[in-house]
Scaffold this motif. Structure first.
Motif, PDB file in Angstrom:
ATOM      1  N   UNK A   1      85.435   5.308  49.805  1.00 35.35           N
ATOM      2  CA  UNK A   1      86.759   5.681  49.308  1.00 35.35           C
ATOM      3  C   UNK A   1      86.638   6.802  48.293  1.00 35.35           C
ATOM      4  N   UNK A   2      85.641   6.676  47.423  1.00 34.12           N
ATOM      5  CA  UNK A   2      85.442   7.701  46.391  1.00 34.12           C
ATOM      6  C   UNK A   2      85.070   9.034  47.033  1.00 34.12           C
ATOM      7  N   UNK A   3      84.239   8.967  48.089  1.00 31.13           N
ATOM      8  CA  UNK A   3      83.823  10.208  48.754  1.00 31.13           C
ATOM      9  C   UNK A   3      85.022  10.909  49.384  1.00 31.13           C
ATOM     10  N   UNK A   4      85.876  10.126  50.045  1.00 35.61           N
ATOM     11  CA  UNK A   4      87.066  10.730  50.670  1.00 35.61           C
ATOM     12  C   UNK A   4      88.028  11.208  49.586  1.00 35.61           C
ATOM     13  N   UNK A   5      88.188  10.380  48.542  1.00 39.87           N
ATOM     14  CA  UNK A   5      89.060  10.771  47.432  1.00 39.87           C
ATOM     15  C   UNK A   5      88.590  12.064  46.786  1.00 39.87           C
ATOM     16  N   UNK A   6      87.282  12.178  46.579  1.00 40.21           N
ATOM     17  CA  UNK A   6      86.742  13.388  45.958  1.00 40.21           C
ATOM     18  C   UNK A   6      87.011  14.605  46.834  1.00 40.21           C
ATOM     19  N   UNK A   7      86.895  14.414  48.168  1.00 38.28           N
ATOM     20  CA  UNK A   7      87.158  15.531  49.083  1.00 38.28           C
ATOM     21  C   UNK A   7      88.629  15.950  49.014  1.00 38.28           C
ATOM     22  N   UNK A   8      89.529  14.952  48.888  1.00 41.85           N
ATOM     23  CA  UNK A   8      90.960  15.277  48.834  1.00 41.85           C
ATOM     24  C   UNK A   8      91.323  16.040  47.566  1.00 41.85           C
ATOM     25  N   UNK A   9      90.535  15.828  46.508  1.00 45.28           N
ATOM     26  CA  UNK A   9      90.816  16.500  45.242  1.00 45.28           C
ATOM     27  C   UNK A   9      90.744  18.026  45.376  1.00 45.28           C
ATOM     28  N   UNK A  10      89.994  18.502  46.363  1.00 44.02           N
ATOM     29  CA  UNK A  10      89.884  19.947  46.550  1.00 44.02           C
ATOM     30  C   UNK A  10      91.130  20.512  47.230  1.00 44.02           C
ATOM     31  N   UNK A  11      92.025  19.612  47.674  1.00 38.92           N
ATOM     32  CA  UNK A  11      93.225  20.068  48.380  1.00 38.92           C
ATOM     33  C   UNK A  11      92.892  20.724  49.709  1.00 38.92           C
ATOM     34  N   UNK A  12      92.097  20.038  50.558  1.00 37.74           N
ATOM     35  CA  UNK A  12      91.614  20.680  51.785  1.00 37.74           C
ATOM     36  C   UNK A  12      92.736  20.868  52.814  1.00 37.74           C
ATOM     37  N   UNK A  13      92.549  21.891  53.646  1.00 36.56           N
ATOM     38  CA  UNK A  13      93.430  22.021  54.809  1.00 36.56           C
ATOM     39  C   UNK A  13      92.737  21.427  56.023  1.00 36.56           C
ATOM     40  N   UNK A  14      91.420  21.305  55.900  1.00 33.92           N
ATOM     41  CA  UNK A  14      90.654  20.674  56.980  1.00 33.92           C
ATOM     42  C   UNK A  14      89.563  19.809  56.384  1.00 33.92           C
ATOM     43  N   UNK A  15      89.446  18.601  56.922  1.00 32.92           N
ATOM     44  CA  UNK A  15      88.486  17.636  56.412  1.00 32.92           C
ATOM     45  C   UNK A  15      87.497  17.275  57.524  1.00 32.92           C
TER      46      UNK A  15
END
Lengths: 233, 331
Positions: A141-155
């Motif tokens: 969850x933390x890994x996905x949350x951290x990725x979302x913090x960058x405001x990605x357009x593609x994950x």
């Protein structure tokens, strides 16, 4: 959003991927399934810039990504969550999340932090805890949350269900669907083909470094070959 | 594949880790108390021991600051910088030169030595270490060792071997509960501890500091959140070198400045780093104080012997009993 054109990649003289063609449209959730060692992780490592392609092209958002390091691609909106999660073990949950927004403004950081805490309330409860003391599910969850913090357009998500209890796997995949619903394109790599196909808009099946099948998620789940080879039916 | 079951058990681990550190600090405190008691018996004079303790701790503050730079570089870049002592010597000569040329107060030469060493750090990292040449541990070792020889001999060539001295204007001696302390020693200690704590605060509470810790914790992960890892490495190496620059300006009134003075500090700093835990910044500061104390107490135990003897005994004991250092690796 993302197109692979005859992508070949590998380590040294060992070629893992052979002319892979793959496409993820804007706002699409695409699954890449296949057996262990098929080349799924290598595909993601190539896309995110960790492993330069040996031949072929990777086009993200209209531009060739050749020569762009992972940190540059993050600024461009492409964020990779690797299978080992690559968390900052000695940092707290909140520090991990704030680092995720390294490329973002202070304003965006604050709003996204709230969004991530809404998506994964357990992270809010444990914001002061050091990441390496987390269980597998919480780390994911933390890994996905951290990725979302960058405001990605593609994950790019590599095996988010690894090491999780079955119930948690669904929680995680529901979260992935929710992320797609906010307009983020997702390329999901899963060994757990059944569940991945169930939530994906489209899917590719990979075998020995090549794409052998592609189609709608439900369509592939019903395909006789896929059922035999990957779903154990 | 077996699925792990999620429980909230791991939460208990964090406080117990703090407890372990406190316990170890208690053991260290007890050992120090015993060492001081033995010194008391040996010398039979309270004032002699008190003088040693005060001098040891004050000198140890400087060791701590020098070692902090070394341990920071190791913790973040995994580079054992054998040129750290030579960089310290370079900074001392800069400080000496500035005082000679401008008559500036020695402590104010920090305004020159810190930026100068920061710049040297940037150049050394970018020019020698960050390319493919510095990729392996052996290469890094040879490069930093070679650099230290080059710098030392360069200094010898330009400045000669005879020691240079920089006096502190208005030097006074203070009475600290019976112990006589040179003002320069006290100021150097205060400056070193203040700078050490400032560095620690920077690492804990600023964005750059958190990014440095993130890179130390997981380099590939740092790249995946958009951190330019190479730039953080360069900055960290430069900050580590700047620590030597700051320490040089603080220490210059206390020492005879010679091209090879770095060698001795190198040895001491390495022992401090190992004692405090490789990569552990606070450990380095505490370790510095301890090693300063050990040096002074050694001269009481073994009259007339080199104070480094005790330092090496501690070094060997730590490597033997607690190779990860008193306070564990990395912060």
């Amino acid at each position: 959003m993302l197109t692979l054109e005859k992508l070949s990649a590998g380590y040294g003289r060992m070629r893992i991927l052979h002319e892979v063609d793959l496409h993820v449209g804007a706002g699409e959730l695409v699954a890449l399934v296949g057996a262990n060692g098929a080349g799924k992780t290598t595909t993601l490592r190539s896309i995110c810039g960790q492993l330069p392609p040996q031949a072929g092209r990777i086009v993200f958002d209209g531009g060739d990504t050749a020569g762009r390091r992972p940190d540059v691609l993050v600024r461009d909106g492409l964020v990779h969550v690797p299978e080992d999660r690559a968390l900052f073990g000695t940092l707290t949950v909140e520090e991990n999340l704030r680092m995720g927004a390294w490329t973002a403004s202070a304003e965006d950081t604050t709003t996204r932090l709230e969004q991530v805490y809404d998506l994964f309330p357990i992270l809010a409860e444990r914001r002061g805890q050091v990441a390496q003391t987390f269980s597998g599910g919480q780390q994911q969850m933390l890994a996905i949350g951290r990725a979302l913090m960058a405001g990605p357009r593609m994950l790019l998500l590599d095996e988010p269900s690894t090491g999780l209890a079955p119930k948690l796997t669904w929680t995680m995949l529901d979260a992935v669907r929710e992320i797609r619903d906010t307009g983020v394109s997702v390329l999901l790599v899963e060994q757990n083909a059944k569940q991945a196909l169930a939530i994906a808009d489209r899917a590719y099946v990979m075998e020995s470094g090549s794409i052998v099948l592609s189609g709608g998620g439900g369509e592939l789940a019903d395909d006789e070959r896929v059922r035999k080879a990957y779903l154990g039916l | 594949m077996t699925a792990t079951i999620d429980t909230d058990a791991p939460e208990t681990r964090a406080p117990s880790a703090t407890l372990a550190v406190l316990k170890r600090a208690g053991v260290v405190g007890a050992l120090v108390a015993v060492a001081i008691a033995v010194a008391l018996v040996q010398s039979g004079s309270g004032i002699v021991v008190w003088q040693s303790v005060v001098t040891g701790l004050l000198t140890g503050g400087l060791y701590g600051l020098i070692a902090m730079g070394l341990t920071l570089i190791f913790g973040v870049l995994d580079i054992v910088n054998f040129a750290h002592g030579a960089l310290l010597a370079v900074a001392m000569f800069i400080s000496f030169g500035v005082v000679q040329a401008t008559g500036l107060h020695p402590y104010l030469t920090m305004l020159v030595t810190v930026p100068a060493l920061f710049l040297v750090g940037v150049l050394v990292h970018r020019g020698l270490l960050s390319g493919s040449g510095g990729a392996t541990l052996e290469n890094q070792l040879l490069i930093t060792l070679g650099l230290s020889l080059l710098l030392e001999n360069g200094l010898l060539l330009f400045f000669g071997a005879e020691p240079k001295n920089v006096g502190l204007p208005g030097e006074t001696h203070l009475d600290v509960f019976g112990a006589v302390v040179a003002g320069s020693r006290l100021y150097a200690f205060a400056g070193a501890v203040a700078l050490g704590l400032a560095l620690y605060w920077m690492l804990q509470h600023t964005g750059l500091g958190t990014a440095i810790r993130a890179v130390a914790s997981n380099g590939p992960g740092a790249e995946l959140v958009g951190i330019n890892v190479r730039r953080i490495h360069t900055l960290t190496f430069a900050i580590g070198a700047a620590c030597a620059g700051a320490a040089a300006a603080l220490a210059v009134p206390l020492l005879s400045v010679t091209p090879t003075l770095g060698e001795q500090f190198n040895i001491t700093a390495f022992v401090v780093v190992v004692l405090g835990g490789m990569g552990n910044v606070v450990g380095a500061l505490v370790g510095g104080l301890l090693i300063g104390l050990v040096e002074q107490l050694t001269t009481i135990y073994l009259d007339g012997q080199s104070s480094l003897l005790g330092v090496f005994v501690v070094f060997v004991l730590v490597l033997f009993l607690r190779p990860q250092g008193l306070f564990g690796r990395r912060t």
